[in-house]
Design a protein around this motif. Structure first.
Motif, PDB file in Angstrom:
ATOM      1  N   MET A   1       0.845  -1.183   0.000  1.00  0.00           N
ATOM      2  CA  MET A   1       0.000   0.000   0.000  1.00  0.00           C
ATOM      3  C   MET A   1       0.884   1.238   0.000  1.00  0.00           C
ATOM      4  O   MET A   1       1.806   1.344   0.802  1.00  0.00           O
ATOM      5  N   LEU A   2       0.601   2.176  -0.909  1.00  0.00           N
ATOM      6  CA  LEU A   2       1.282   3.467  -0.903  1.00  0.00           C
ATOM      7  C   LEU A   2       0.452   4.449  -0.093  1.00  0.00           C
ATOM      8  O   LEU A   2      -0.766   4.516  -0.258  1.00  0.00           O
ATOM      9  N   LEU A   3       1.092   5.198   0.780  1.00  0.00           N
ATOM     10  CA  LEU A   3       0.433   6.232   1.569  1.00  0.00           C
ATOM     11  C   LEU A   3       1.060   7.565   1.177  1.00  0.00           C
ATOM     12  O   LEU A   3       2.267   7.772   1.366  1.00  0.00           O
ATOM     13  N   TYR A   4       0.267   8.452   0.595  1.00  0.00           N
ATOM     14  CA  TYR A   4       0.747   9.748   0.132  1.00  0.00           C
ATOM     15  C   TYR A   4       0.014  10.864   0.857  1.00  0.00           C
ATOM     16  O   TYR A   4      -1.205  10.831   0.964  1.00  0.00           O
ATOM     17  N   VAL A   5       0.772  11.858   1.332  1.00  0.00           N
ATOM     18  CA  VAL A   5       0.143  13.084   1.831  1.00  0.00           C
ATOM     19  C   VAL A   5      -0.153  13.943   0.607  1.00  0.00           C
ATOM     20  O   VAL A   5       0.750  14.511  -0.008  1.00  0.00           O
ATOM     21  N   VAL A   6      -1.416  14.015   0.224  1.00  0.00           N
ATOM     22  CA  VAL A   6      -1.794  14.738  -0.993  1.00  0.00           C
ATOM     23  C   VAL A   6      -2.196  16.181  -0.711  1.00  0.00           C
ATOM     24  O   VAL A   6      -2.209  17.016  -1.609  1.00  0.00           O
ATOM     25  N   GLN A   7      -2.534  16.477   0.551  1.00  0.00           N
ATOM     26  CA  GLN A   7      -2.857  17.841   0.963  1.00  0.00           C
ATOM     27  C   GLN A   7      -2.362  18.052   2.384  1.00  0.00           C
ATOM     28  O   GLN A   7      -2.382  17.121   3.195  1.00  0.00           O
ATOM     29  N   GLY A  14       3.009  16.076   8.593  1.00  0.00           N
ATOM     30  CA  GLY A  14       3.139  15.499   7.262  1.00  0.00           C
ATOM     31  C   GLY A  14       2.832  16.548   6.219  1.00  0.00           C
ATOM     32  O   GLY A  14       1.744  17.106   6.186  1.00  0.00           O
ATOM     33  N   ARG A  15       3.785  16.830   5.344  1.00  0.00           N
ATOM     34  CA  ARG A  15       3.629  17.852   4.315  1.00  0.00           C
ATOM     35  C   ARG A  15       3.269  17.203   2.980  1.00  0.00           C
ATOM     36  O   ARG A  15       3.574  16.031   2.746  1.00  0.00           O
ATOM     37  N   GLN A  16       2.649  18.002   2.115  1.00  0.00           N
ATOM     38  CA  GLN A  16       2.300  17.492   0.797  1.00  0.00           C
ATOM     39  C   GLN A  16       3.544  16.932   0.117  1.00  0.00           C
ATOM     40  O   GLN A  16       4.580  17.576   0.071  1.00  0.00           O
ATOM     41  N   GLY A  17       3.429  15.712  -0.394  1.00  0.00           N
ATOM     42  CA  GLY A  17       4.562  15.044  -1.021  1.00  0.00           C
ATOM     43  C   GLY A  17       5.212  13.996  -0.136  1.00  0.00           C
ATOM     44  O   GLY A  17       5.934  13.129  -0.638  1.00  0.00           O
ATOM     45  N   PHE A  18       4.978  14.031   1.194  1.00  0.00           N
ATOM     46  CA  PHE A  18       5.486  12.975   2.062  1.00  0.00           C
ATOM     47  C   PHE A  18       4.816  11.657   1.652  1.00  0.00           C
ATOM     48  O   PHE A  18       3.635  11.632   1.317  1.00  0.00           O
ATOM     49  N   ALA A  19       5.569  10.581   1.691  1.00  0.00           N
ATOM     50  CA  ALA A  19       5.008   9.300   1.250  1.00  0.00           C
ATOM     51  C   ALA A  19       5.686   8.148   1.962  1.00  0.00           C
ATOM     52  O   ALA A  19       6.810   8.274   2.460  1.00  0.00           O
ATOM     53  N   ILE A  36       1.643   9.040  16.580  1.00  0.00           N
ATOM     54  CA  ILE A  36       0.521   8.132  16.725  1.00  0.00           C
ATOM     55  C   ILE A  36      -0.316   8.067  15.451  1.00  0.00           C
ATOM     56  O   ILE A  36      -0.895   7.022  15.129  1.00  0.00           O
ATOM     57  N   MET A  37      -0.390   9.177  14.719  1.00  0.00           N
ATOM     58  CA  MET A  37      -1.151   9.188  13.468  1.00  0.00           C
ATOM     59  C   MET A  37      -0.566   8.193  12.473  1.00  0.00           C
ATOM     60  O   MET A  37      -1.293   7.380  11.881  1.00  0.00           O
ATOM     61  N   GLU A  38       0.733   8.228  12.275  1.00  0.00           N
ATOM     62  CA  GLU A  38       1.360   7.310  11.322  1.00  0.00           C
ATOM     63  C   GLU A  38       1.176   5.866  11.772  1.00  0.00           C
ATOM     64  O   GLU A  38       0.871   4.982  10.951  1.00  0.00           O
ATOM     65  N   HIS A  39       1.353   5.614  13.063  1.00  0.00           N
ATOM     66  CA  HIS A  39       1.166   4.254  13.590  1.00  0.00           C
ATOM     67  C   HIS A  39      -0.246   3.753  13.298  1.00  0.00           C
ATOM     68  O   HIS A  39      -0.441   2.618  12.849  1.00  0.00           O
ATOM     69  N   LYS A  40      -1.223   4.618  13.529  1.00  0.00           N
ATOM     70  CA  LYS A  40      -2.623   4.249  13.312  1.00  0.00           C
ATOM     71  C   LYS A  40      -2.901   3.947  11.838  1.00  0.00           C
ATOM     72  O   LYS A  40      -3.563   2.948  11.504  1.00  0.00           O
ATOM     73  N   ALA A  67     -11.417  18.437  17.539  1.00  0.00           N
ATOM     74  CA  ALA A  67     -12.127  18.304  16.267  1.00  0.00           C
ATOM     75  C   ALA A  67     -13.258  17.289  16.422  1.00  0.00           C
ATOM     76  O   ALA A  67     -13.071  16.236  17.049  1.00  0.00           O
ATOM     77  N   PRO A  68     -14.439  17.567  15.859  1.00  0.00           N
ATOM     78  CA  PRO A  68     -15.566  16.657  16.022  1.00  0.00           C
ATOM     79  C   PRO A  68     -15.355  15.301  15.358  1.00  0.00           C
ATOM     80  O   PRO A  68     -15.964  14.311  15.760  1.00  0.00           O
ATOM     81  N   GLN A  69     -14.493  15.240  14.339  1.00  0.00           N
ATOM     82  CA  GLN A  69     -14.215  13.965  13.666  1.00  0.00           C
ATOM     83  C   GLN A  69     -12.862  14.060  12.976  1.00  0.00           C
ATOM     84  O   GLN A  69     -12.246  15.109  12.918  1.00  0.00           O
ATOM     85  N   ASN A  70     -12.388  12.902  12.481  1.00  0.00           N
ATOM     86  CA  ASN A  70     -11.100  12.802  11.764  1.00  0.00           C
ATOM     87  C   ASN A  70      -9.912  13.222  12.618  1.00  0.00           C
ATOM     88  O   ASN A  70      -8.923  13.752  12.097  1.00  0.00           O
ATOM     89  N   GLN A  71      -9.990  12.999  13.931  1.00  0.00           N
ATOM     90  CA  GLN A  71      -8.856  13.322  14.798  1.00  0.00           C
ATOM     91  C   GLN A  71      -7.684  12.394  14.493  1.00  0.00           C
ATOM     92  O   GLN A  71      -7.853  11.184  14.369  1.00  0.00           O
ATOM     93  N   SER A  72      -6.495  12.988  14.391  1.00  0.00           N
ATOM     94  CA  SER A  72      -5.302  12.186  14.114  1.00  0.00           C
ATOM     95  C   SER A  72      -4.697  11.594  15.381  1.00  0.00           C
ATOM     96  O   SER A  72      -3.869  10.683  15.305  1.00  0.00           O
TER      97      SER A  72
END
Length: 301
Positions: A1-7, A14-19, A36-40, A67-72
């Motif tokens: 699986m490729l994981l790309y920071v697109v925004q 994590g900045r745009q282009g990190f992968a 913890i975000m990357e681990h998750k 944040a009400p949702q999408n917490q990292s």
């Protein structure tokens, strides 16, 4: 699986282009910001890979526990969107083309979309990164691949050798110029992408192109050759032009140039002495001060 920071926005780690890549066995390369975000997200990628036919998906990550949702799970503020893209057998030809282009030091374009991985060598995008999304399943990520910046080192002495060693892991294609072909530090420098012997540093005016991605550091053997190199390049449209030397030498050079009619705008282009003022003494310390200044200019908005 490729994981790309697109925004990415704000103080996102994590900045745009990190992968990064994750395989079903847990092996990883790269990073999308750590913590913890990357681990998750790595755990989620492994779970997806265990499914029969995993699909691509986008994951918004907000670095704020309120944040009400999408917490990292992180509190550094900002946010980023991470693309999950499962590599398919049909992507192999594009990947092979991409690897060949990188081996030959060619710039090219990587395109990711729900339809697969695509490679484009003939047309380079204006932006380094581009992400578009028109619907949940309609998106496109485009990235310029290859060295985005050109670093020209004028002079192949000890400081150039130390700087070459340091910047080889940064986003610069490094070219080294020297008028003494048998200089031991020039011959020993295996960290640059290309070496050029010049008959005179006056030739640099023709050898170095103008552009927003062109960086030049002048660090020749002495005042006379420094002066020739500066005269060849002063006034060219470069992103950065730096000169190594003592404050006394540089003050004399600038005084001479002013007396000869060089404009203030031309002289302000010259970063001299080059490097951040950290009282550096050794070639290695000087290299760190210069590399830090290059990064500061490269990343300036």
């Amino acid at each position: 699986m490729l994981l790309y920071v697109v925004q990415s926005q704000g103080s996102s780690p994590g900045r745009q282009g990190f992968a990064m890549s994750v395989d079903a066995h847990g092996d990883m390369q790269g990073s999308i910001g750590g913590g913890i975000m990357e681990h998750k997200l790595v755990q989620l990628a492994r779970e997806r890979l265990a499914q029969p036919s995993p699909g691509s998906s986008l994951h918004r990550q907000i670095h704020n526990k309120k944040a009400p949702q999408n917490q990292s799970g992180m509190i550094c503020s900002g946010e980023q969107t991470v693309l999950f893209y499962p590599v398919r057998p049909t992507d192999a030809p594009a990947i092979q083309q991409l690897l060949l282009a990188l081996q030959q030091e060619q710039s090219c374009t990587l395109i990711l979309s729900p339809g697969g991985i695509f490679f484009e060598a003939s047309k380079l995008p204006i932006q380094d990164y581009l992400f578009r999304q028109e619907a949940e399943a309609e998106w496109l990520y485009q990235e310029k691949i290859g060295h985005k910046n050109q670093l020209h080192l004028i002079g192949g002495g000890h400081c150039a050798l130390a700087l070459s060693r340091l910047v080889q892991s940064l986003d610069f294609r490094v070219q080294l110029y020297e008028d003494r072909p048998q200089l031991n530090t020039f011959l020993a420098n295996n960290y640059v992408h290309e070496k050029t012997i010049v008959a005179s540093y006056a030739d640099l005016n023709e050898l170095i192109s103008e552009g927003e991605n062109q960086y030049v550091i002048i660090m020749t053997v002495g005042y006379r050759t420094d002066d020739i190199a500066v005269r060849a390049l002063l006034g060219k449209k470069l992103r950065f032009l730096g000169l190594l030397g003592s404050q006394k030498k540089i003050e004399k050079m600038l005084t001479d140039y002013q007396a000869e009619g060089f404009s203030q705008k031309q002289l302000q282009q010259l970063h001299a002495p080059v490097g951040l003022p950290i009282n550096s003494q050794t070639p290695e310390e000087i290299a760190i001060s210069i590399a830090a200044q290059l990064i500061s200019v490269k990343n300036a908005k």
